[in-house]
Design a protein around this motif. Structure first.
Motif, mmCIF file in Angstrom:
data_model
loop_
_atom_site.group_PDB
_atom_site.id
_atom_site.type_symbol
_atom_site.label_atom_id
_atom_site.label_comp_id
_atom_site.label_asym_id
_atom_site.label_seq_id
_atom_site.Cartn_x
_atom_site.Cartn_y
_atom_site.Cartn_z
ATOM 1 N N ASN A 131 0.859 -1.177 0.000
ATOM 2 C CA ASN A 131 0.000 0.000 0.000
ATOM 3 C C ASN A 131 0.898 1.230 0.000
ATOM 4 N N GLY B 79 -3.701 -8.594 -0.020
ATOM 5 C CA GLY B 79 -4.860 -7.718 -0.130
ATOM 6 C C GLY B 79 -4.938 -6.816 1.091
ATOM 7 N N GLN B 80 -5.246 -5.541 0.857
ATOM 8 C CA GLN B 80 -5.386 -4.587 1.937
ATOM 9 C C GLN B 80 -6.634 -3.746 1.714
ATOM 10 N N ALA B 81 -7.537 -3.725 2.702
ATOM 11 C CA ALA B 81 -8.690 -2.837 2.660
ATOM 12 C C ALA B 81 -8.222 -1.467 3.127
ATOM 13 N N LEU C 62 -8.966 -0.535 -2.074
ATOM 14 C CA LEU C 62 -8.345 -1.852 -2.003
ATOM 15 C C LEU C 62 -6.983 -1.803 -2.692
ATOM 16 N N THR C 63 -5.985 -2.342 -2.010
ATOM 17 C CA THR C 63 -4.669 -2.563 -2.617
ATOM 18 C C THR C 63 -4.548 -4.059 -2.864
ATOM 19 N N SER C 64 -4.245 -4.433 -4.105
ATOM 20 C CA SER C 64 -4.082 -5.842 -4.487
ATOM 21 C C SER C 64 -2.688 -6.030 -5.049
ATOM 22 N N THR C 65 -2.000 -7.066 -4.592
ATOM 23 C CA THR C 65 -0.618 -7.303 -5.009
ATOM 24 C C THR C 65 -0.400 -8.771 -5.325
ATOM 25 N N THR D 21 1.525 -4.394 -8.022
ATOM 26 C CA THR D 21 0.496 -3.797 -7.171
ATOM 27 C C THR D 21 -0.442 -2.895 -7.947
ATOM 28 N N THR E 75 -4.148 -9.082 4.288
ATOM 29 C CA THR E 75 -4.335 -10.523 4.157
ATOM 30 C C THR E 75 -3.321 -11.044 3.147
ATOM 31 N N ASN F 247 -4.235 1.455 5.374
ATOM 32 C CA ASN F 247 -4.911 0.167 5.285
ATOM 33 C C ASN F 247 -5.487 -0.218 6.642
ATOM 34 N N MET G 156 -0.619 -13.746 -3.094
ATOM 35 C CA MET G 156 -1.369 -12.498 -3.246
ATOM 36 C C MET G 156 -1.451 -11.792 -1.903
#
Length: 167
Positions: free
Chosen positions: A98, A160-162, A144-147, A133, A117, A113, A158
């Motif tokens: 993030n 994931g961050q809200a 949402l951050t997705s990596t 990312t 997860t 964030n 993977m």
């Protein structure tokens, strides 16, 4: 005659063509300063040209650096006499995703964030990690951050961050 000629030409040109191949390169470290901020780039031996970035730390504008940057903070042992595992070393960097792909100016919008997860399908190997990312902001103050997390072999999981998005 043609196949024989082609074979002879190939055998004659092969030593010359292989001498054109780039020689193996050694690992090296490049560093400098950009707009008053120090940077460092660690280039592994025989680098394949893919760019993997690690943003580590923050210093406010106008605060001088009194000591050089640490070589690698994530390799310090957590307990005396106990080596750090590859997973523990990698996990110290998960939260960096993030902020790697910035969607808005951090001076205008905060996007901390709320959680992180990690879903791993492979254990990290080596000291190099890559972060592919993307960041999305919704209309109601959430994001949402997705990596996709990589090591030198390829994808290993993977992250994931809200996010909460605040002006």
């Amino acid at each position: 005659m043609r196949p024989l000629l082609r074979c002879a030409l190939t055998l004659c040109l092969l030593p010359w063509m292989t001498s054109l191949a780039a020689p193996p390169t050694a690992a090296r470290m490049l560093s400098g300063e950009l707009q008053g901020a120090p940077w460092r780039l660690d280039v592994p031996a025989d680098w394949n040209g893919d760019l993997v970035m690690l943003a580590h730390g923050y210093e406010p504008v106008g605060v001088p650096r009194t000591t050089p940057m640490a070589a690698n903070d994530s390799t310090a042992a957590l307990l005396d006499g106990e080596p750090i595992s590859p997973l523990a070393r990698a996990a110290t960097l998960f939260d960096l995703s993030n902020g790697m792909a910035v969607r808005a100016d951090p001076k205008e919008v905060a996007f901390p964030n709320l959680d992180l997860t990690a879903h791993l399908f492979g254990m990290p190997e080596g000291e190099w990690l890559g972060f592919d990312t993307s960041v999305s902001f919704g209309h109601q103050g959430l994001g949402l951050t997705s990596t996709v997390l990589h090591d030198a072999r390829g994808p290993i999981g993977m992250l994931g961050q809200a996010l909460t998005v605040r002006p």
